[in-house]
Design an enzyme around this catalytic site. Sequence first.
Site, PDB file in Angstrom:
ATOM      1  N   ASP A   1      -2.415   6.082  -4.110  1.00 44.63           N
ATOM      2  CA  ASP A   1      -1.136   5.441  -3.437  1.00 44.63           C
ATOM      3  C   ASP A   1      -0.715   4.365  -4.364  1.00 44.63           C
ATOM      4  O   ASP A   1      -1.451   4.116  -5.522  1.00 44.63           O
ATOM      5  CB  ASP A   1      -1.428   5.013  -1.988  1.00 44.63           C
ATOM      6  CG  ASP A   1      -2.619   3.974  -1.884  1.00 44.63           C
ATOM      7  OD1 ASP A   1      -3.468   4.042  -2.973  1.00 44.63           O
ATOM      8  OD2 ASP A   1      -2.689   3.093  -1.020  1.00 44.63           O
TER       9      ASP A   1
ATOM     10  N   SER B   1       0.775  -1.016   0.048  1.00 41.89           N
ATOM     11  CA  SER B   1      -0.115   0.045  -0.039  1.00 41.89           C
ATOM     12  C   SER B   1       0.755   1.185   0.101  1.00 41.89           C
ATOM     13  O   SER B   1       1.693   1.609  -0.928  1.00 41.89           O
ATOM     14  CB  SER B   1      -0.902  -0.134   1.281  1.00 41.89           C
ATOM     15  OG  SER B   1      -1.681   1.097   1.267  1.00 41.89           O
TER      16      SER B   1
ATOM     17  N   ASP C   1      -1.179   0.996  -4.330  1.00 41.36           N
ATOM     18  CA  ASP C   1      -2.266  -0.040  -5.080  1.00 41.36           C
ATOM     19  C   ASP C   1      -3.454   0.599  -5.364  1.00 41.36           C
ATOM     20  O   ASP C   1      -4.530  -0.173  -5.450  1.00 41.36           O
ATOM     21  CB  ASP C   1      -2.096  -1.025  -3.727  1.00 41.36           C
ATOM     22  CG  ASP C   1      -2.896  -0.666  -2.432  1.00 41.36           C
ATOM     23  OD1 ASP C   1      -2.495   0.601  -2.196  1.00 41.36           O
ATOM     24  OD2 ASP C   1      -3.488  -1.261  -1.971  1.00 41.36           O
TER      25      ASP C   1
ATOM     26  N   ASP D   1      -6.243   2.264  -3.773  1.00 40.34           N
ATOM     27  CA  ASP D   1      -7.471   2.284  -3.111  1.00 40.34           C
ATOM     28  C   ASP D   1      -7.460   3.571  -2.197  1.00 40.34           C
ATOM     29  O   ASP D   1      -8.586   3.598  -1.702  1.00 40.34           O
ATOM     30  CB  ASP D   1      -7.366   1.119  -1.894  1.00 40.34           C
ATOM     31  CG  ASP D   1      -6.256   0.874  -1.024  1.00 40.34           C
ATOM     32  OD1 ASP D   1      -5.320   1.962  -0.973  1.00 40.34           O
ATOM     33  OD2 ASP D   1      -6.211  -0.129  -0.423  1.00 40.34           O
TER      34      ASP D   1
END
Length: 462
Positions: A249, A106, A251, A253
């Site tokens: 970010d 993340s 990833d 999400d």
Amino acid sequence: MTLIKSISGIRGTVGGAQGDNLTPLDVVKFTTAYVRLRAEANPGKKLTIVVGRDARISGRMVESLVEGTLLGCGADVVNVGLCTTPGVELAVTHYGADGGIIITASHNPRQWNALKLLDEKGEFLSDAQGKRVLALAEEDCLFPEVDALGRVLVRESYNDEHIRQVLALPLVDAEAVRRRRFRVVVDAVNSVGGTVIPQLLRALGCEVVELNCTPDGEFAHNPEPLPENLTQISRAVVECKADLGIVVDPDVDRLAFVSEDGSMFVEEYTLVAVADYVLSHTKGNTVSNLSSSRALRDVTERYEGCSYSASAVGEVNVVAEMKRTGAVIGGERNGGVIYPELHYGRDALVGVALFLTYLAKCGKSMTELRKSYPAYFASKNKIQLTPAIDVDKVLVDIKSRYADERVNDIDGVKIDFEDCWVHLRKSNTEPIIRVYTEAHTMAEADALAERFIAEIGRICNL
């Protein structure tokens, strides 16, 4: 170097000693435990597991280990390659799989990676399931013989399908967005968002200025989308005379916006604005966690018959509360938008499409839209734990002292005063007490935090 084993998966810094860092042996160990968990839920079934990763440097190495381990455990694999976290979540249900593993740390820096673990609904494991994975990882197991090995069923990108599903949502008005011809600067911190976010924006008719959009994992700055890490895009939005900036970010999400004057729209208000748009068309309830801004509650209560509720911190807890209350929109303070019309997971693509539709239809600039919402300021502080601090005793004492106020103790202690609030909770990942406050000015939020830090000090005779 660090290895953190929690109910939501395993994350750590790559390299070093086994058990203290995220090494190849640790990846195999926890992937095996996860397959055993899914096998317990599906006795006698040939499992299918979806695998996807962000673009960080160690991603391909970890992906190879995860895929090989799954095959060695007898599970078939759908490998969607370079993919967002919400994309992997959607792929699980699309392929009728029994679970999924997302290889991403993340917002953590480049030396980190992690395994995020999903159930058959493409949602994060429950508390009980996560604890079972940790227990299974410490047990010996038997692996299948050669004729029972798994195989790779699919090896293809899921990004186009993810974008197609977002554009097909009834509340996404692509034509309205195209008519506005937005100029947008995108900072995707050189991860998978550098591919999918510009592609989505161009499908919406936007002119895109790409900033750090090469998905090579060489993060151009600290990847957490906080104001202090976003000075480059702030300047670029002004220099390019853009309508807005979009930050995700690694990833994809989390979602943050930059206004046309280079100021931060503020990550917290991503969810507030999207919820405002959704509620204007679909009346219903909203959810965020206890550490989130009161602004979402305020906006929700503008709509007759709509109510807000708070969950414990953590996406899995937000989702559980959304299902319990039948919420039409929810998320977390970090810009994570959860829109169950598509799926129960934080999804920056959904957030972008709904936000731009709202911005196009309301005809306002970013700064004008931001000023239309209640102004709150948050202060985030922490107290380092020592042997002299009994956290449970501290929280019980604080709760008792403020029994006449509105107190919520489902996750630490949150005290809602008339014009401000404080949330005290023990961190799940660090030896600290988190002290979050919010008020109408930054000075008031800071003063409230200092007051409670001092009060805890007196309770503990520090």
